[in-house]
Scaffold this active site. Sequence first.
Site, PDB file in Angstrom:
ATOM      1  N   GLY A   1      -5.561 -14.203  -3.826  1.00  0.00           N
ATOM      2  CA  GLY A   1      -6.295 -15.459  -3.839  1.00  0.00           C
ATOM      3  C   GLY A   1      -7.597 -15.327  -3.074  1.00  0.00           C
ATOM      4  O   GLY A   1      -8.146 -14.245  -2.942  1.00  0.00           O
TER       5      GLY A   1
ATOM      6  N   ASP B   1     -12.202  -3.329 -12.009  1.00  0.00           N
ATOM      7  CA  ASP B   1     -11.775  -2.485 -10.892  1.00  0.00           C
ATOM      8  C   ASP B   1     -12.841  -1.463 -10.521  1.00  0.00           C
ATOM      9  O   ASP B   1     -13.084  -1.211  -9.335  1.00  0.00           O
ATOM     10  CB  ASP B   1     -10.459  -1.781 -11.234  1.00  0.00           C
ATOM     11  CG  ASP B   1      -9.263  -2.727 -11.262  1.00  0.00           C
ATOM     12  OD1 ASP B   1      -9.421  -3.918 -10.912  1.00  0.00           O
ATOM     13  OD2 ASP B   1      -8.167  -2.267 -11.626  1.00  0.00           O
TER      14      ASP B   1
ATOM     15  N   SER C   1      -7.658 -10.237  -0.510  1.00  0.00           N
ATOM     16  CA  SER C   1      -6.218 -10.423  -0.434  1.00  0.00           C
ATOM     17  C   SER C   1      -5.838 -11.268  -1.643  1.00  0.00           C
ATOM     18  O   SER C   1      -6.684 -11.559  -2.477  1.00  0.00           O
ATOM     19  CB  SER C   1      -5.831 -11.126   0.874  1.00  0.00           C
ATOM     20  OG  SER C   1      -6.428 -12.397   0.948  1.00  0.00           O
TER      21      SER C   1
ATOM     22  N   TYR D   1     -11.616 -12.977   0.769  1.00  0.00           N
ATOM     23  CA  TYR D   1     -11.264 -12.724  -0.630  1.00  0.00           C
ATOM     24  C   TYR D   1     -10.529 -11.416  -0.881  1.00  0.00           C
ATOM     25  O   TYR D   1     -10.032 -11.201  -1.978  1.00  0.00           O
ATOM     26  CB  TYR D   1     -12.517 -12.786  -1.517  1.00  0.00           C
ATOM     27  CG  TYR D   1     -12.963 -14.201  -1.731  1.00  0.00           C
ATOM     28  CD1 TYR D   1     -12.456 -14.955  -2.777  1.00  0.00           C
ATOM     29  CD2 TYR D   1     -13.849 -14.805  -0.852  1.00  0.00           C
ATOM     30  CE1 TYR D   1     -12.832 -16.278  -2.958  1.00  0.00           C
ATOM     31  CE2 TYR D   1     -14.234 -16.127  -1.020  1.00  0.00           C
ATOM     32  CZ  TYR D   1     -13.718 -16.854  -2.078  1.00  0.00           C
ATOM     33  OH  TYR D   1     -14.080 -18.161  -2.249  1.00  0.00           O
TER      34      TYR D   1
ATOM     35  N   HIS E   1     -14.603  -9.408  -7.769  1.00  0.00           N
ATOM     36  CA  HIS E   1     -13.430  -8.818  -8.412  1.00  0.00           C
ATOM     37  C   HIS E   1     -12.446  -9.915  -8.829  1.00  0.00           C
ATOM     38  O   HIS E   1     -11.926  -9.901  -9.955  1.00  0.00           O
ATOM     39  CB  HIS E   1     -12.767  -7.810  -7.464  1.00  0.00           C
ATOM     40  CG  HIS E   1     -11.645  -7.052  -8.073  1.00  0.00           C
ATOM     41  ND1 HIS E   1     -10.333  -7.276  -7.719  1.00  0.00           N
ATOM     42  CD2 HIS E   1     -11.626  -6.075  -9.009  1.00  0.00           C
ATOM     43  CE1 HIS E   1      -9.558  -6.451  -8.415  1.00  0.00           C
ATOM     44  NE2 HIS E   1     -10.314  -5.716  -9.211  1.00  0.00           N
ATOM     45  N   ASP E   2     -12.198 -10.870  -7.934  1.00  0.00           N
ATOM     46  CA  ASP E   2     -11.318 -11.993  -8.276  1.00  0.00           C
ATOM     47  C   ASP E   2     -11.861 -12.763  -9.481  1.00  0.00           C
ATOM     48  O   ASP E   2     -11.117 -13.121 -10.391  1.00  0.00           O
ATOM     49  CB  ASP E   2     -11.185 -12.964  -7.097  1.00  0.00           C
ATOM     50  CG  ASP E   2     -10.326 -12.435  -5.963  1.00  0.00           C
ATOM     51  OD1 ASP E   2      -9.761 -11.328  -6.094  1.00  0.00           O
ATOM     52  OD2 ASP E   2     -10.224 -13.134  -4.935  1.00  0.00           O
TER      53      ASP E   2
END
EC number: 3.1.1.4
Length: 154
Positions: free
Chosen positions: A59, A119, A57, A55, A75-76
């Site tokens: 996507g 973040d 990177s 994860y 985070h995604d």
Amino acid sequence: MYPAHLLVLLAVCVSLLGASAISPRPLNLIQFSQLIQCANKGKRATYHYMDYGCYCSKGGSGTPVDALDRCCKTHDDCYGQAEKKGCFPLLSLYNFACFPGAPQCGKGNTCQRFVCACDLKAALCFAKSPYNNNYNIDIKKKCQTLIYMRLQTQ
């Protein structure tokens, strides 16, 4: 209107149409990088987190490989929630302060505060999670979703 003016106006319109097709660049990645450096007190360069696990990177898929990779998945997911609220997380610039090891989000609009919180949570999670050099991996081979893996075995 003179023909020359019409040509200039046409050229400007065509230029603007071409510029609108250019994808926006992720502006807040620099700020996210600075939050990471603040949270981990500069112990690990930000680029080490790129292409880590499934994860960390662009996507992500499959099962996170460890705690650090779970930070990236969270985070995604947080960015996904920001998008549902009408925010553009990769373009949202926000205010923050770096107190050694304890960055803090500053004031801003709803989207800026939300994205900064995403973040900040990830940066603090990175700082407390162990880094395993073996998990800087080829995601195409190691991080397939269960559905994709099931289709391959049928």
